[in-house]
Design an enzyme around this catalytic site. Structure first.
Site, mmCIF file in Angstrom:
data_model
loop_
_atom_site.group_PDB
_atom_site.id
_atom_site.type_symbol
_atom_site.label_atom_id
_atom_site.label_comp_id
_atom_site.label_asym_id
_atom_site.label_seq_id
_atom_site.Cartn_x
_atom_site.Cartn_y
_atom_site.Cartn_z
ATOM 1 N N MET A 1 17.951 8.007 -1.666
ATOM 2 C CA MET A 1 16.921 7.408 -2.509
ATOM 3 C C MET A 1 15.603 8.111 -2.240
ATOM 4 O O MET A 1 15.261 8.383 -1.109
ATOM 5 C CB MET A 1 16.780 5.934 -2.193
ATOM 6 C CG MET A 1 15.644 5.280 -2.947
ATOM 7 S SD MET A 1 15.793 5.481 -4.698
ATOM 8 C CE MET A 1 17.395 4.737 -4.951
ATOM 9 N N CYS A 2 14.887 8.405 -3.295
ATOM 10 C CA CYS A 2 13.612 9.083 -3.161
ATOM 11 C C CYS A 2 12.623 8.561 -4.188
ATOM 12 O O CYS A 2 13.005 7.987 -5.203
ATOM 13 C CB CYS A 2 13.779 10.596 -3.360
ATOM 14 S SG CYS A 2 14.955 11.347 -2.221
#
Length: 629
Positions: A1-2
């Site tokens: 996740m970013c």
């Protein structure tokens, strides 16, 4: 996740237009707490600021944005669960960038993104063509928003928006209808921005022109005048990662006599498993769904496991890597039982159960469903498992999902008593709800703005935060989930006719109408649910994973006849999501297999906490008031 972001400024002779307000950077960093950096690319006609914020989950930590010697820049918010090889120690961001950097043709880029199985959103600056490519996966499982300046100076792409002062136009979700390309040099010179669309299509169809044209219907109609969207001239497309929905109706599908009068009991549900075809189909679902869960619980870095010789106290000290949004309903129960198959034996699993304070201490009367039959059915299932309201520590949080959640915990312990199940009771007062909505949640829900979005967004935010109490050493103690991966059951109702509106559609328009409704449900899930849920869960530096939306699971379910998945002539608690209920039985689950669908906003009691006269589809005044501040 970013958290990924790209701010593009055109006509730079007029000065820099600051899209990256400090609030936006703050929101992006919450998504990616392990690494943050920026890269600036300048040209005589434009400049681009790329901002990347990484949540490290697998392989080597790879800071973003990444840049190569050609000047290409890449931002990736995704997980590769199939389609492209990723080694155990590899980082999927680097692998995707390696492929992209070697490409010269548009068709190569489309082939790459057509191959990826898993959720993704990306931004790619191709230096040789002065173009920015961006988009979301077919289901829109990762959030990506766009915002165009009101002065024709540029645009911004970001995982999450902000309520920053000075930003006049609202953020909008990038439609998950394909991937887009913008020629920055051409846009700067012409003062007109053309978004070139490369849409999804089923490759197997002979004539796809009409279907491709329909992709433009998903583009918002209120874009600024200097922005337009056009299909690419070569009519190049992405290959849809799932097979089309089967709209044929099997005549030999198993049905029982007087089905509408069958009570929703485990015994009556078991009758369906006597049919060989049905049982075979159920086991196929278990297999494909189990594989989907396996990928999602194993694709992350873990500390070394405790050996078999270590005592239980050492194992109990371990922290959970996997959490599940858990109501005790059929969707979360099946995910939990399958996660138990694949999560290391000595690792706890967190079951996140959220409840909002009820106005009265009313025991079983908290089941305020309009249907007396449904209320009675829920109470009977709770009674069968010997779960009473007396053992709820705080009667103010005696909501339906807390009761069924505790009942579900008993079932899971019966299946695997050696597993440490952390049932996390997350209790939210009206005061805390209002404070955190104003402080943090409102901008995550937007650009969605209905009462339903507010209710679900708030419930999912508090649940995924994982701050509550859990039973430790026979005492309820404060507990905070450490899990970076949160599994959710979204996608089950949309594919298996789980909502009450599906029964209405079936009654008025039959199987054909139901088929069209289910096709529509999956088609709009990106704009209706997934962007919002991704923004809300990721705000805690955690990643949402959706087993029911695994490409192989969706393809399998799409291949089945509707009557193999659901039979809405049967009563609630059996007919909706029939195949999933049968799978639950085969997995060893009991009373939870016949629990009727109960939406999260009602099960957690958030829906009626502040205004009893609202409809789910109404614009939420609480969100609108906050957005104007």
């Amino acid at each position: 996740m970013c958290g990924i972001c790209c701010s593009v400024t055109l006509s730079i002779e007029h000065g820099k237009y600051d899209f990256l307000h400090k609030n936006l950077l703050h929101n992006l960093k919450r998504r990616g707490p392990n690494s943050s950096q920026q890269v600036l690319k300048t040209d005589i006609d434009y400049h681009c600021l790329f901002s990347g914020h990484v949540l490290h989950l697998r392989g080597l930590l790879t800071p973003q944005p990444i840049e190569d010697e050609k000047g290409n820049v890449f931002l990736w918010n995704g997980e590769i669960f199939g389609g492209i090889f990723v080694g155990t120690e590899d980082n999927d961001t680097q692998i995707m960038f390696n492929h992209l950097s070697s490409f010269n043709k548009e068709s190569e880029i489309l082939s790459l993104f057509s191959s990826v199985h898993g959720p993704w959103a990306f931004i790619y600056y191709q230096a040789s063509s002065n173009c920015v490519w961006f988009g979301r996966d077919y289901f829109g499982r990762r959030s990506l928003l766009w915002h165009f300046s009101n002065t024709e100076k540029g645009f911004c792409l970001a995982s999450v928006g902000t309520k920053a002062a000075g930003v006049v136009n609202e953020w909008q979700e990038v439609p998950a209808c394909g991937i887009f390309k913008i020629d920055l040099k051409s846009s700067s010179i012409s003062k007109h921005m053309v978004l070139t669309l490369y849409p999804w299509k089923y490759i197997s169809k002979e004539n796809t022109v009409e279907e491709v044209d329909k992709s433009l219907d998903q583009i918002p109609g209120d874009l600024p005048k200097f922005v337009s969207v056009e299909l690419n001239e070569a009519r190049l497309c992405l290959k849809t990662p799932v097979v089309p929905l089967n709209t044929k109706f099997r005549k030999d599908t198993f049905t029982s006599d007087h089905s509408s009068h069958i009570p929703a009991t485990i015994e009556n549900l078991q009758v369906f498993l006597k049919d060989e075809h049905m049982k075979k189909t159920v086991h196929q679902l278990i297999h494909v769904l189990s594989e989907a869960v396996k990928k999602r619980v194993l694709c992350l870095s873990r500390t070394e496991s405790v050996s078999l010789n270590d005592d239980h106290s050492k194992a109990s000290a371990k922290k959970a890597n996997i959490a599940i949004l858990f109501s005790g309903g059929i969707d979360s129960m099946v995910i939990a039982s399958l996660a138990d198959r694949h999560v290391p034996f000595d690792e706890p699993i967190d079951l996140l159960n959220v409840a909002f304070m009820t106005k009265e201490k009313v025991g079983h009367a908290t089941f305020t469903n309009k249907s007396d039959k449904l209320k009675k059915h829920l109470q009977e299932n709770i009674k069968r498992l010997d779960i009473t309201t007396d053992n709820i520590q705080d009667q103010n949080f005696n909501v339906p999902d807390r009761l069924t959640g505790r009942a579900g915990l008993k079932e899971l312990k019966a299946i695997n008593p050696l597993r440490m199940w952390n049932f996390v009771e997350i209790n939210v007062s009206l005061e805390e709800l209002q404070r955190m909505r104003q402080h943090q949640i409102s901008h995550l829900v937007q650009p969605l703005d209905t009462v339903l979005d507010d209710s679900i967004g708030c419930a999912v935010w508090f649940a995924s935060r994982g701050v509550g109490c859990a039973m430790k050493e026979d005492k309820m103690k404060p507990y905070q989930s450490s899990a970076k991966v949160v599994l959710t059951g979204i996608g089950a109702d949309e594919q298996l006719a789980g909502y009450s509106r599906h029964r209405v559609r079936f009654k008025t328009h039959g199987l054909e109408g139901l088929s069209k409704e289910l096709e529509m449900e999956l088609g709009r899930i990106s704009s209706r649910n997934l962007g919002r849920d991704d923004r809300v869960i990721s705000d805690h530096g955690k990643e949402a994973r959706f087993p029911f939306l695994d490409e192989n699971v969706v393809s399998f379910l799409n291949s089945l006849s509707i009557l193999e998945k659901a039979d809405l002539t049967l009563p609630r608690g059996i007919g909706e999501k029939l195949i999933l209920r049968l799978a639950a039985l085969e997995l060893g689950l009991t009373a939870s297999t016949v629990l009727p669908k109960r939406a999260m906003q009602f099960g957690s009691k958030i829906a009626k906490l502040e205004n009893n006269n609202e409809k789910a589809s109404d614009k939420c005044s609480r969100l609108q008031e906050l957005s104007s501040e």
